[in-house]
Design a protein around this motif. Structure first.
Motif, PDB file in Angstrom:
ATOM      1  N   VAL A 193     -57.654 -48.533   6.395  1.00 23.46           N
ATOM      2  CA  VAL A 193     -57.667 -49.909   7.044  1.00 23.46           C
ATOM      3  C   VAL A 193     -57.885 -49.792   8.386  1.00 23.46           C
ATOM      4  N   VAL A 194     -58.770 -50.645   9.065  1.00 22.09           N
ATOM      5  CA  VAL A 194     -58.992 -50.138  10.402  1.00 22.09           C
ATOM      6  C   VAL A 194     -58.937 -51.343  11.417  1.00 22.09           C
ATOM      7  N   ASP A 195     -58.758 -51.101  12.708  1.00 19.50           N
ATOM      8  CA  ASP A 195     -58.437 -52.255  13.542  1.00 19.50           C
ATOM      9  C   ASP A 195     -59.857 -52.468  14.289  1.00 19.50           C
ATOM     10  N   ASN A 196     -59.700 -53.356  15.317  1.00 13.38           N
ATOM     11  CA  ASN A 196     -61.219 -53.757  16.107  1.00 13.38           C
ATOM     12  C   ASN A 196     -61.688 -52.470  16.407  1.00 13.38           C
ATOM     13  N   ASP A 197     -61.128 -51.444  16.880  1.00 18.49           N
ATOM     14  CA  ASP A 197     -61.640 -50.427  17.516  1.00 18.49           C
ATOM     15  C   ASP A 197     -62.092 -49.174  16.378  1.00 18.49           C
ATOM     16  N   GLY A 198     -61.808 -49.419  15.440  1.00 21.30           N
ATOM     17  CA  GLY A 198     -62.174 -48.569  14.067  1.00 21.30           C
ATOM     18  C   GLY A 198     -61.346 -47.478  13.921  1.00 21.30           C
ATOM     19  N   ASP A 199     -60.080 -47.426  14.579  1.00 24.82           N
ATOM     20  CA  ASP A 199     -58.878 -46.640  14.239  1.00 24.82           C
ATOM     21  C   ASP A 199     -58.446 -47.345  13.000  1.00 24.82           C
ATOM     22  N   ASN A 238     -54.543 -48.723  -1.406  1.00 29.56           N
ATOM     23  CA  ASN A 238     -54.905 -47.987  -2.600  1.00 29.56           C
ATOM     24  C   ASN A 238     -55.320 -48.898  -3.831  1.00 29.56           C
ATOM     25  N   ALA A 239     -55.836 -48.369  -4.776  1.00 32.74           N
ATOM     26  CA  ALA A 239     -56.309 -49.264  -5.942  1.00 32.74           C
ATOM     27  C   ALA A 239     -54.888 -49.711  -6.909  1.00 32.74           C
ATOM     28  N   THR A 292     -54.826 -61.136   2.384  1.00 29.19           N
ATOM     29  CA  THR A 292     -55.671 -60.117   2.836  1.00 29.19           C
ATOM     30  C   THR A 292     -55.046 -58.798   3.189  1.00 29.19           C
ATOM     31  N   VAL A 293     -56.026 -57.871   3.298  1.00 28.60           N
ATOM     32  CA  VAL A 293     -55.633 -56.376   3.339  1.00 28.60           C
ATOM     33  C   VAL A 293     -54.129 -56.128   4.229  1.00 28.60           C
ATOM     34  N   ARG A 294     -54.265 -57.027   5.198  1.00 34.89           N
ATOM     35  CA  ARG A 294     -52.975 -56.715   6.144  1.00 34.89           C
ATOM     36  C   ARG A 294     -51.637 -57.010   5.736  1.00 34.89           C
ATOM     37  N   MET A 295     -51.733 -57.902   4.533  1.00 37.99           N
ATOM     38  CA  MET A 295     -50.265 -58.445   4.032  1.00 37.99           C
ATOM     39  C   MET A 295     -50.118 -57.276   3.125  1.00 37.99           C
ATOM     40  N   VAL A 296     -51.001 -56.228   2.359  1.00 36.38           N
ATOM     41  CA  VAL A 296     -50.534 -55.559   1.288  1.00 36.38           C
ATOM     42  C   VAL A 296     -50.563 -54.099   1.448  1.00 36.38           C
ATOM     43  N   HIS A 297     -51.325 -53.576   2.790  1.00 43.85           N
ATOM     44  CA  HIS A 297     -51.823 -52.312   2.951  1.00 43.85           C
ATOM     45  C   HIS A 297     -50.515 -51.334   3.392  1.00 43.85           C
ATOM     46  N   THR A 298     -50.735 -50.095   3.094  1.00 45.16           N
ATOM     47  CA  THR A 298     -49.517 -49.229   3.601  1.00 45.16           C
ATOM     48  C   THR A 298     -49.674 -48.831   5.036  1.00 45.16           C
TER      49      THR A 298
END
Length: 199
Positions: A72-78, A84-85, A109-115
């Motif tokens: 999962v990346v931010d606007n700078d690609g970091d 995960n699945a 969105t991914v932001r809500m569930v990513h690690t």
């Protein structure tokens, strides 16, 4: 420019169903260097998604890419975390996000569930380079996740993600039938099987 000079009677006719040769991955042993199971981002471009990507689209990216982990990346690609699945398919975190925010699944969105990165473990390239696959398996025996990020320091001494190690890749490299393992295919699952083969 050279032209094909063979006449039709010298060419083969293919059967209706003709198998295709697939590359055979090298069969490794527990004594092989642990670096051989690294998916190295210097050679393989990792699949990533912005944090505001919908969970539905993120799942499509996983399925199309044949992977079980997205950066999962931010606007700078970091990198700000991983998805995960298990989180995408299992649905517990998705259900919680829907209930907390009163939204439909398509709006999660991914932001809500990513690690987030702050909750992830990693292994340095320097440490990995000193291990065999067998030693790596033993070190990860109690590690329950499916993937482990590998980091290295840049010229300024800042950590960056160099690659990832997959439990399933270790299993395949050592000839373990990962299809028979639980769906999680975590490092602890792989270790239980592999260590049973007397590394």
């Amino acid at each position: 420019m050279p032209t094909l000079t063979a006449t039709p009677d010298r060419l083969d006719v293919l059967p209706a169903h003709t198998p295709i040769v697939k590359p055979m991955p090298p069969r490794l042993s527990p004594d092989s260097p642990a670096l051989t199971v690294l998916t190295d981002f210097q050679h393989v471009v990792p699949l990533s998604v912005p944090a505001d990507t919908s969970i539905v689209d993120a799942r499509k990216v996983m399925e199309h890419g044949g992977v079980r982990l997205l950066l999962v990346v931010d606007n700078d690609g970091d990198c700000v975390g991983v998805l995960n699945a298990r989180d995408v398919i299992g649905g517990r975190l998705i259900t919680q996000a829907m209930q907390r925010r009163g939204i439909d699944r398509e709006d999660v969105t991914v932001r809500m569930v990513h690690t987030p990165c702050a909750e992830l473990h990693a292994l340095s390239m320097e440490r990995l380079a000193a291990l065999s696959i067998g030693q790596l398996v033993r070190e990860l025996e109690a590690y329950g996740d499916q993937h482990l990020l590998v980091t290295e320091a840049d010229r300024l001494g800042q950590q960056r993600i160099r690659g990832v190690i997959s439990a399933a890749d270790i299993g395949r490299a050592l000839g373990t039938d990962v299809a028979t393992l639980p769906e999680a295919r975590s490092f602890s699952d792989i270790c239980r099987v592999v260590l049973g083969h007397e590394l």
